[in-house]
Design an enzyme around this catalytic site. Structure first.
Site, PDB file in Angstrom:
ATOM      1  CE1 TYR A  31      78.023  -7.337 103.222  1.00 44.29           C
ATOM      2  CE2 TYR A  31      78.716  -5.458 101.905  1.00 44.29           C
ATOM      3  CZ  TYR A  31      77.775  -6.428 102.209  1.00 44.29           C
ATOM      4  OH  TYR A  31      76.593  -6.490 101.505  1.00 44.29           O
ATOM      5  CG  ASP A  42      86.158  -6.695  98.480  1.00 45.08           C
ATOM      6  OD1 ASP A  42      86.084  -5.748  97.664  1.00 45.08           O
ATOM      7  OD2 ASP A  42      85.189  -7.118  99.130  1.00 45.08           O
ATOM      8  CE  LYS A  94      80.708   0.399  98.450  1.00 44.13           C
ATOM      9  NZ  LYS A  94      81.159  -0.693  99.288  1.00 44.13           N
TER      10      LYS A  94
HETATM   11  C1  LIG Z   1      80.511  -2.170  99.198  1.00 46.69           C
HETATM   12  C2  LIG Z   1      81.385  -3.317  99.250  1.00 46.69           C
HETATM   13  C3  LIG Z   1      81.050  -4.538  98.642  1.00 46.69           C
HETATM   14  C4  LIG Z   1      79.709  -4.792  98.022  1.00 46.69           C
HETATM   15  O1  LIG Z   1      79.461  -3.977  96.950  1.00 46.69           O
HETATM   16  P1  LIG Z   1      77.928  -3.780  96.474  1.00 46.69           P
HETATM   17  O2  LIG Z   1      78.039  -2.928  95.266  1.00 46.69           O
HETATM   18  O3  LIG Z   1      77.234  -3.135  97.628  1.00 46.69           O
HETATM   19  O4  LIG Z   1      77.388  -5.131  96.193  1.00 46.69           O
HETATM   20  C5  LIG Z   1      81.985  -5.545  98.650  1.00 46.69           C
HETATM   21  N1  LIG Z   1      83.179  -5.377  99.229  1.00 46.69           N
HETATM   22  C6  LIG Z   1      83.536  -4.241  99.845  1.00 46.69           C
HETATM   23  C7  LIG Z   1      84.885  -4.114 100.443  1.00 46.69           C
HETATM   24  C8  LIG Z   1      82.639  -3.172  99.888  1.00 46.69           C
HETATM   25  O5  LIG Z   1      82.992  -2.052 100.526  1.00 46.69           O
END
Ligand SMILES: *Cc1c(COP(=O)(O)O)cnc(C)c1O
Length: 427
Positions: A144, A239, A267
């Site tokens: 994701y 990511d 995060k």
């Molecule tokens: C949470 C997350 C996102 C998205 O971040 P948001 O702040 O919710 O838009 C993208 N990539 C990874 C790996 C994530 O865990």
């Protein structure tokens, strides 16, 4: 356990907010029942509006690695808020956080702050496309990367099928540029690149996948990905929105010793406030406006409160021994959960990297999207409810990672294992 007030608020919320929530998984849809509404949180604990107390393993889906309302973060925020909440002009705080990020993650030579992980990944991809002059991107099934159009694409049937949109509203023309491949399968990557290598701008990957539970990269997978992307002049984007400052201070790239071209963060670096960031090699980041031609902007980007929470959080995380402490707690939890499920005769597969983990309800090893899907989600849902009534707040989905914070004590873990022992027996 009483949940009267939560149930009541949920029915009101549904009148005003689609599904009653501002982010889908919060709605408890995959586990049934209605979500708990939160009143406050402190340390390892979270409290709902009915007065129930839980040991929290969701931690706002990752950011709260110091536990909730860490006194130092709260104090700094209180001081910052007195000075104004947003200026729309640069501050020294932005430099400070950028310096901390580039120091912890050396592959990031320059960094741009945004407001969410989604913004970070979609901007990084735009820059990769601008830099390479190519349109196609490769992502992996079950990874994701936020909810931007071209990233909401799962694989079709074949491993190298070009993308089909996963959500209505994503134009087919857009999704066509997304190639989806199975995680941990370097052969599929090589096969695709043999054919389309010179039209691929970037490969984006969660180096440890936290969005289908917790899946580790197999031996050599990330290393080979690094080699093969370099061969075709493809930008490798890690990511690390979830894994950055989580699985190690320098993220998964420190742990597995890989230098991606670009990295996305979010995060933890916001300490619980809305933040994202993307960065990488200077030569690539110099493409970003106003230095270069690739446009990307944000009214609240680099927000002083968000920068403050991030700086305080990273300051604490840079202290010696923090990640060792998290590792010890996580080991205790792993051992406890494994023992408990074994004693109860429940088939589970526990996976973990540092303080990020998942208990799958399957005996088989989980190494990609397909094997993750083998998990018995009905059993998970039941386990989730049994744990919740015992005061343990797990993510309401089998396919989310659990997290530990530095505020979780050995006795918190003992209580959790005790609850797990009882819950496994009742499955
Ligand atoms: C949470 C997350 C996102 C998205 O971040 P948001 O702040 O919710 O838009 C993208 N990539 C990874 C790996 C994530 O865990």
């Amino acid at each position: 356990m009483k949940l009267t007030k939560s149930k009541n608020l949920y029915s009101i919320a549904k009148r005003y907010i689609p599904g009653g929530v501002n982010s889908p998984v919060r709605a408890f849809k995959s586990v049934g029942g209605s979500p708990i509404f939160i009143k406050k949180a402190s340390g390892s604990r979270i409290y709902d509006i009915d007065g129930n107390e839980y040991i929290d393993y969701v931690l706002s889906w990752g950011p709260m690695i110091l536990g909730h309302s860490h006194p130092k973060v709260v104090k700094a925020l209180k001081r910052a808020v007195e000075k104004g909440t947003s200026y729309g002009a640069p501050t020294g705080l932005e430099i400070e956080l950028a310096r901390m990020v580039t120091k912890a993650i050396p592959s990031i030579e320059m960094v741009r702050m945004v407001n969410s992980g989604t913004e970070a990944t979609m901007s990084a991809i735009r820059v990769a496309r601008g830099y390479t002059g190519r349109d196609k991107i490769i992502k992996f099934e079950g990874c994701y990367h936020g909810h931007a159009d071209g990233l909401l694409v799962k694989a079709g049937s074949g491993a190298t099928t070009f993308g089909v949109p996963d959500s209505p509203g994503v134009p087919k023309d857009y999704a066509r540029n997304t190639i989806n491949l199975p995680f941990n399968n370097i052969r599929a990557v090589k096969k695709t690149l043999d054919k389309a290598g010179n039209s691929v701008a970037c490969v984006i990957i969660e180096p440890v996948v936290g969005n289908m539970g917790c899946i580790l990269p197999g031996d050599g997978f990330l290393q080979e990905l690094r080699v093969v992307t370099k061969k075709y002049g493809i930008i490798l984007i890690f990511d690390e929105v979830m894994t950055g400052f989580r699985v190690a201070h320098g993220g998964a790239q420190e742990l597995y010793r890989i230098k991606p071209d670009m990295t996305c963060l979010g995060k933890i670096i916001g300490g619980g406030l809305p933040v994202g960031a993307y960065g990488g090699r200077k030569e690539i980041m110099m493409q970003v406006s106003p230095e270069g031609p690739v446009y990307q902007a944000g009214t609240l980007s680099g927000n002083p409160l968000a920068m403050t929470a991030g700086i305080e959080t990273l300051k604490i995380l840079s202290k010696i021994g923090i990640y060792e402490k998290l590792e010890r707690r996580a080991e205790q939890l792993e051992k406890g959960i494994k023992d408990a499920s074994k004693k109860a005769g429940v088939k589970t597969y526990f996976s973990r990297v540092g303080s990020m983990f998942c208990t799958y309800f399957t005996e088989q090893e989980v190494w990609d999207y397909r094997s993750a899907k083998m998990s018995d989600t009905k059993k998970f849902s039941k386990f989730f409810r049994l744990m919740l009534v015992r005061g343990i707040n797990l993510a309401p989905s089998q396919f989310e990672a659990g997290f530990l914070s530095t505020a979780h004590t050995p006795s918190d873990i003992d209580m959790t294992v005790k609850a797990a022992r009882e819950s496994f027996k009742l499955l």
